[in-house]
Design a protein around this motif. Structure first.
Motif, PDB file in Angstrom:
ATOM      1  N   GLN A 129       0.832  -1.202   0.000  1.00  0.00           N
ATOM      2  CA  GLN A 129       0.000   0.000   0.000  1.00  0.00           C
ATOM      3  C   GLN A 129       0.866   1.250   0.000  1.00  0.00           C
ATOM      4  OE1 GLN A 129      -2.366  -0.517   3.511  1.00  0.00           O
ATOM      5  NE2 GLN A 129      -0.683  -0.091   4.923  1.00  0.00           N
ATOM      6  N   VAL A 138      -3.614   3.864  -2.199  1.00  0.00           N
ATOM      7  CA  VAL A 138      -3.753   2.620  -2.942  1.00  0.00           C
ATOM      8  C   VAL A 138      -3.428   1.469  -1.996  1.00  0.00           C
ATOM      9  CG1 VAL A 138      -2.907   1.247  -4.884  1.00  0.00           C
ATOM     10  CG2 VAL A 138      -3.129   3.737  -5.113  1.00  0.00           C
ATOM     11  N   VAL A 189      -8.720   1.646  -3.957  1.00  0.00           N
ATOM     12  CA  VAL A 189      -8.134   2.945  -4.271  1.00  0.00           C
ATOM     13  C   VAL A 189      -9.087   3.999  -3.740  1.00  0.00           C
ATOM     14  CG1 VAL A 189      -7.356   4.524  -6.068  1.00  0.00           C
ATOM     15  CG2 VAL A 189      -6.995   2.060  -6.339  1.00  0.00           C
TER      16      VAL A 189
END
Length: 304
Positions: A150, A216, A223
């Motif tokens: 992430q 993200v 997202v």
């Protein structure tokens, strides 16, 4: 102009926009994982001048995500190898490579003549130093960070709120790539978004990515994004980020790499400078000072 034909035909670009990209001057801090996707996209798009700073040498553990480099580049400076490779992609772009570490002390020198700054260093201390500088100078900052699966990217300053407005404090736990690992495709995704934000700012597109935050999460396949145009700057200043050479004889310096038996008390009006390797331990200690005194506190990460 055939090189740029596929982007010139887009609304909001055209020959005028391409000329703006060709005249743009950008400082990119970091030639590692984020830079591996970001830099080819900026160079391919025809951004005219890119000053690139990175102090590191290529290591084998970099190669799974830092795809600008090859096995034959091991032990070589990332900044210079990246610049040489990218010149082969687009010789019309001027690439000024410096094997140098950005610090709060030398930042005004490196940023003196650029239109926009890109934070691809993935170091919280560097991110805050860049944001503090851009908040004062008015230069736009496109900053990104990735760990694990992430990451985030955002457009700060340049008329938008600073990084401190979105992240006034650090989380209690922060992992680096070496500690928590990182997936190469996640880095590429984040840095591609970062490159798109840079180009949009240079082209003056509306809505602007300044004041936009995107996260993200490729573990949960999410997202998310939000605007932070009206986010207030912190009412109580969080610790300033300094370089070692910015410490003065009048400062009370506490080196957290050597745990002091007794923490000294600052004199009235005296600045407290907390020093550690990454700056993270110093930041946490600074929170304690802020809660118990009115002392002005700054931090130094000697390895950032």
């Amino acid at each position: 102009m055939s090189r740029y034909a596929r982007q010139i035909c887009l609304a909001g670009v055209g020959p005028e926009g391409q000329a703006r990209l060709g005249a743009a001057r950008v400082l990119v801090v970091g030639a590692g994982g984020l830079g591996a996707t970001l830099l080819p996209q900026l160079v391919g798009a025809g951004v005219g001048f890119i000053r690139l700073l990175d102090p590191d040498l290529v290591e084998e553990s970099n190669l799974h995500r830092q795809t600008l480099f090859r096995m034959s580049d091991l032990g070589q400076p990332k900044a210079q190898i990246a610049a040489d490779t990218l010149t082969g992609l687009n010789p019309d772009v001027t690439l000024e490579a410096h094997v140098a570490r950005l610090t709060p002390a030398n930042l005004p020198h490196w940023s003196r003549d650029v239109d926009l700054i890109v934070d691809a260093a993935d170091s919280f201390a560097t991110s805050y130093a860049l944001s503090d500088h851009c908040h004062q100078s008015g230069q736009p900052l496109i900053s990104a960070s990735v760990t694990g699966r992430q990451g985030y990217v955002g457009g700060f300053c340049g008329g938008a709120p600073s990084l401190r407005a979105v992240f006034p404090d650090l989380p209690d736990v922060m992992g680096s790539c070496s500690e928590t690992g990182v997936m190469g495709p996640v880095v590429a995704n984040i840095s591609a978004l970062q490159a798109q934000m840079v180009l949009a700012v240079l082209l003056g597109q509306d809505p602007s990515p300044l004041g936009q935050f995107l996260s993200v999460d490729l573990m949960g396949w999410r997202v998310n994004g939000f605007r932070f145009d009206s986010a207030p700057e912190p009412s109580r200043a969080s610790p300033a980020v300094l370089a070692l050479e910015q410490i003065t004889p009048d400062d009370l310096v506490i080196d957290l790499r050597d745990t002091p038996d007794v923490v000294p008390t600052p004199a009235p009006g005296q600045r407290v400078v907390l020093v550690c390797a990454s700056g993270l331990r110093a930041w946490r200690a600074a929170r304690g000072f802020a809660e118990t005194s009115e002392a002005h506190v700054a931090i130094v990460g000697v390895g950032t």
